[in-house]
Design a protein around this motif. Sequence first.
Motif: not given
Length: 171
Positions: A96, A100, A149, A152
Amino acid sequence: MEKVLIGKAVNVVGLRGEIRVYNYSDGIEIYELADELYIGKELYKVQNVRLQKNMVVLKVEGIDDRNAAEKTRGREIFVSEEYLPELPEGVHYVRDLIGMEVFLENGSRIGTVKNIIQNTAQDVYDIETEEGSQVLIPGVPEFLIDINEETRRITVRVIEGMLPSDEALEA
């Protein structure tokens, strides 16, 4: 449903088709949670999982002898993302974090997370700048201010010498 890489078949154990796995996850739990997993591109039902000398030993339906287990050697092992456990607040899956955008506290953009290096005392965020250079930032609270998250976006604090050009610190 996306597949998530969790290990690699590296050897066999005994004569009954057990597979020794080099585990990429933090524990054995992901193997115990999964009813089925992929070895290479083939889907198998999990029959048994155990730990032997810090290695995962896996028994799956359809691989019942040493010869069949030998054929899995070198293949990567995946689970469907539905088997990933919920993480506590402030903990993130590496997958995840990759991609980013990373910004300084003053709003200046540093670059994009390309990798998380995990074979060190703490995680190290490998960031690629727009110019193509590499910035390494330790994954500790002194440097990681915020990981969002939803947007991002990662906000970091750096010290002199961390960036290829410390001009961004002055902005």
